[in-house]
Design a protein around this motif. Structure first.
Motif, mmCIF file in Angstrom:
data_model
loop_
_atom_site.group_PDB
_atom_site.id
_atom_site.type_symbol
_atom_site.label_atom_id
_atom_site.label_comp_id
_atom_site.label_asym_id
_atom_site.label_seq_id
_atom_site.Cartn_x
_atom_site.Cartn_y
_atom_site.Cartn_z
ATOM 1 N N TYR A 33 0.830 -1.205 0.000
ATOM 2 C CA TYR A 33 0.000 0.000 0.000
ATOM 3 C C TYR A 33 0.863 1.254 0.000
ATOM 4 N N ASP A 34 0.363 2.287 -0.624
ATOM 5 C CA ASP A 34 0.886 3.637 -0.512
ATOM 6 C C ASP A 34 -0.222 4.405 0.206
ATOM 7 N N ALA A 35 -0.040 4.660 1.502
ATOM 8 C CA ALA A 35 -1.108 5.156 2.371
ATOM 9 C C ALA A 35 -2.223 4.106 2.335
ATOM 10 N N ASP A 36 -3.384 4.440 1.812
ATOM 11 C CA ASP A 36 -4.467 3.451 1.755
ATOM 12 C C ASP A 36 -4.747 2.976 0.335
ATOM 13 N N ILE A 37 -3.809 3.224 -0.571
ATOM 14 C CA ILE A 37 -3.973 2.824 -1.978
ATOM 15 C C ILE A 37 -3.131 1.575 -2.257
ATOM 16 N N PRO A 38 -3.774 0.452 -2.585
ATOM 17 C CA PRO A 38 -3.001 -0.750 -2.904
ATOM 18 C C PRO A 38 -2.354 -0.624 -4.287
ATOM 19 N N PHE A 39 -1.089 -1.057 -4.382
ATOM 20 C CA PHE A 39 -0.398 -0.960 -5.677
ATOM 21 C C PHE A 39 0.342 -2.229 -6.071
ATOM 22 N N GLY A 40 0.442 -3.185 -5.171
ATOM 23 C CA GLY A 40 1.167 -4.412 -5.486
ATOM 24 C C GLY A 40 0.589 -5.592 -4.745
ATOM 25 N N ALA A 41 0.816 -6.789 -5.297
ATOM 26 C CA ALA A 41 0.282 -7.993 -4.678
ATOM 27 C C ALA A 41 1.163 -9.191 -4.996
ATOM 28 N N GLY A 42 0.967 -10.235 -4.230
ATOM 29 C CA GLY A 42 1.636 -11.514 -4.447
ATOM 30 C C GLY A 42 1.072 -12.509 -3.449
ATOM 31 N N ARG A 43 1.374 -13.777 -3.649
ATOM 32 C CA ARG A 43 0.909 -14.793 -2.714
ATOM 33 C C ARG A 43 1.917 -15.924 -2.651
ATOM 34 N N ILE A 44 1.807 -16.715 -1.585
ATOM 35 C CA ILE A 44 2.625 -17.912 -1.431
ATOM 36 C C ILE A 44 1.729 -19.016 -0.875
ATOM 37 N N ARG A 45 2.037 -20.223 -1.302
ATOM 38 C CA ARG A 45 1.346 -21.385 -0.755
ATOM 39 C C ARG A 45 2.369 -22.497 -0.596
ATOM 40 N N GLU A 46 2.102 -23.364 0.363
ATOM 41 C CA GLU A 46 3.016 -24.461 0.626
ATOM 42 C C GLU A 46 2.704 -25.632 -0.293
ATOM 43 N N ILE A 47 3.753 -26.170 -0.898
ATOM 44 C CA ILE A 47 3.651 -27.379 -1.720
ATOM 45 C C ILE A 47 4.772 -28.315 -1.263
ATOM 46 N N ASP A 48 4.606 -29.590 -1.420
ATOM 47 C CA ASP A 48 5.689 -30.553 -1.142
ATOM 48 C C ASP A 48 6.417 -30.279 0.173
ATOM 49 N N GLY A 49 5.733 -30.309 1.270
ATOM 50 C CA GLY A 49 6.396 -30.098 2.556
ATOM 51 C C GLY A 49 6.760 -28.651 2.772
#
Length: 127
Positions: A33-49
């Motif tokens: 976020y830049d103040a209250d404006i979202p500008f970037g994203a990403g995610r992670i999830r567990e696979i194979d242990g």
């Protein structure tokens, strides 16, 4: 989702049914976020242990070129280390390979198409 929609669906013409998937509900999401404006994203999830799969990393156009992608990636990598992940994997769009290589990811596959966009698999061992 609004950032992913803007970058992947509107900008890159990825169909919404491919962008939103069954892993959204179980992944850990990161939003910049830049103040209250979202500008970037990403995610992670567990696979194979203790292997993490990083996905959906994106920055809206007006914030690119300002190291904001590094900010998201550092947050994801910090989370992974704090939670005992040993390796991180991702599928990088081929035009983004230098970005990930600078973060010490190595290419582990030949080029392939994902959502009609050239990609390469990459990984990074965490210490």
């Amino acid at each position: 989702i609004s950032i992913r929609r803007k970058v992947f669906v509107e900008e890159q013409d990825i169909p919404i049914h491919l962008e939103l998937d069954e892993f959204d509900e179980t992944s850990i999401h990161f939003i910049a976020y830049d103040a209250d404006i979202p500008f970037g994203a990403g995610r992670i999830r567990e696979i194979d242990g203790k292997v993490g799969k990083i996905e959906r990393v994106c920055i809206v156009p007006s914030y690119r070129g300002k190291s904001m992608g590094n900010l998201i990636m550092q947050s994801i990598e910090d989370y992974a280390q704090e939670h005992g992940f040993k390796k991180l994997k991702l599928n990088a769009q081929s035009n983004s390979l230098p970005f990930y290589e600078k973060r010490n990811y190595t290419i582990t596959s030949p080029e392939f198409l994902e959502a009609s966009i050239p990609h390469r698999a990459m990984e990074k061992i965490l210490e």
